[in-house]
Design an enzyme around this catalytic site. Structure first.
Site, short mmCIF file in Angstrom:
data_model
loop_
_atom_site.label_atom_id
_atom_site.label_comp_id
_atom_site.label_asym_id
_atom_site.label_seq_id
_atom_site.Cartn_x
_atom_site.Cartn_y
_atom_site.Cartn_z
N ARG A 96 5.78 -15.41 111.05
CA ARG A 96 7.23 -15.16 111.03
C ARG A 96 7.82 -15.85 109.83
O ARG A 96 7.35 -16.94 109.45
CB ARG A 96 7.91 -15.77 112.26
N ILE A 97 8.87 -15.27 109.30
CA ILE A 97 9.60 -15.94 108.23
C ILE A 97 10.62 -16.86 108.87
O ILE A 97 11.42 -16.42 109.72
CB ILE A 97 10.26 -14.90 107.31
N THR A 113 0.46 -22.72 104.96
CA THR A 113 -0.81 -22.34 104.35
C THR A 113 -0.89 -20.83 104.32
O THR A 113 -0.54 -20.15 105.29
CB THR A 113 -2.01 -22.99 105.05
N HIS A 114 -1.32 -20.31 103.16
CA HIS A 114 -1.27 -18.86 102.92
C HIS A 114 -2.61 -18.41 102.33
O HIS A 114 -3.10 -19.03 101.38
CB HIS A 114 -0.13 -18.54 101.95
N GLY A 148 12.61 -18.55 100.19
CA GLY A 148 11.99 -17.27 99.87
C GLY A 148 10.77 -17.01 100.74
O GLY A 148 10.43 -17.82 101.60
N ASP A 150 7.05 -17.08 100.81
CA ASP A 150 5.86 -17.60 100.13
C ASP A 150 6.14 -17.94 98.66
O ASP A 150 5.29 -17.74 97.79
CB ASP A 150 4.68 -16.61 100.24
C1 GAR Z 1 -4.60 -18.35 108.09
O1 GAR Z 1 -5.54 -17.81 107.20
C2 GAR Z 1 -3.24 -18.45 107.42
O2 GAR Z 1 -3.31 -18.75 106.06
C3 GAR Z 1 -2.68 -17.07 107.64
O3 GAR Z 1 -3.04 -16.78 108.96
C4 GAR Z 1 -4.31 -17.38 109.24
C5 GAR Z 1 -4.21 -18.09 110.56
O4 GAR Z 1 -5.49 -18.46 111.01
N1 GAR Z 1 -1.28 -17.04 107.44
C6 GAR Z 1 -0.65 -16.02 106.89
O5 GAR Z 1 -1.19 -14.98 106.56
C7 GAR Z 1 0.85 -16.22 106.72
N2 GAR Z 1 1.38 -15.24 105.83
P1 GAR Z 1 -5.66 -19.44 112.26
O6 GAR Z 1 -4.71 -18.93 113.36
O7 GAR Z 1 -7.09 -19.30 112.65
O8 GAR Z 1 -5.30 -20.81 111.80
#
Ligand code: GAR
Length: 203
Positions: A96-97, A113-114, A148, A150
């Protein structure tokens, strides 16, 4: 001791890595609560670790801002974002944003973390977008959240080479293997004062 709130939407493997790290008394941060926007399977990691968890669903509120206010209050109840120490909010797979009011409340003590090398491939489908673009290299970015999508200042990145023919799930899994230790290390550095969030600059 840095107090950390973690926000998730999914399986929570990054949360699990943070909880495992924080179980070591020598780790300079404690996970004090876990929040989610949905019935995330990863909430089980919080339960297993005895960390309080809550679900606050955007659909239960009239606006995203109102949702953000309730989420902020739930986090603050656990001592993050109140008092002399700012604490830290970690978005670790929250899909979510976060609304501007929430960001203003916590930023720069609010990180995400992205699964891509920002500013490349922002948004909800970063791994798919990297594959679709034919990227030879992608990776993971831990960054400060600003208003913003990301776009906030980058703190740490790690790169992953894309293998020919690999699927989105395979590539994402390989990214996540690097992502978990990178996120843990970033939280450690913030807790130790080795990373100054306020001084982090936009990419
Ligand atoms: C992670 O890779 C994170 O970077 C991504 O979701 C995954 C969650 O994994 N986030 C996004 O894509 C946000 N735009 P997890 O639930 O196993 O930690």
């Amino acid at each position: 001791m840095l107090k950390v709130a973690v926000l998730i939407s999914g399986g929570g493997s990054n949360l699990e890595a943070l909880l495992e790290a924080a179980a070591d008394p020598a780790f300079p941060a404690r996970i004090v609560c876990v929040g989610s926007d949905t019935e995330a399977p990863g909430l089980a990691h919080a339960e297993a670790a005895g960390v309080p968890a809550f679900i606050i669903r955007p659909g239960d509120y009239d606006s995203r801002e109102e949702w953000g206010q309730v989420l902020a209050a739930a986090i603050q109840e656990h001592g993050v974002g109140t008092g002399p120490e700012p604490g830290l909010v970690v978005s670790a797979g929250l899909m979510r944003i976060l609304p501007p009011g929430f960001v203003r409340e916590f930023s720069p003590h609010l990180i995400n973390t992205h699964p891509a090398l920002l500013p490349l491939y922002p948004g909800a489908h970063a791994v798919r977008d990297a594959l679709a673009a034919g990227a030879a290299v992608t990776g993971v970015t831990v960054h400060v959240i600003d208003e913003g999508v990301d776009t906030g200042p980058t703190l740490r990145q790690a790169t992953v080479e894309v293998r020919p023919g690999e699927t989105e799930a395979e590539l994402h899994e390989r990214i996540k293997r690097l992502e978990r230790p990178l996120l843990v290390q970033t939280v450690r550095e913030i807790a130790l004062g080795e990373l100054d969030l306020a001084a982090a600059e936009a990419p």
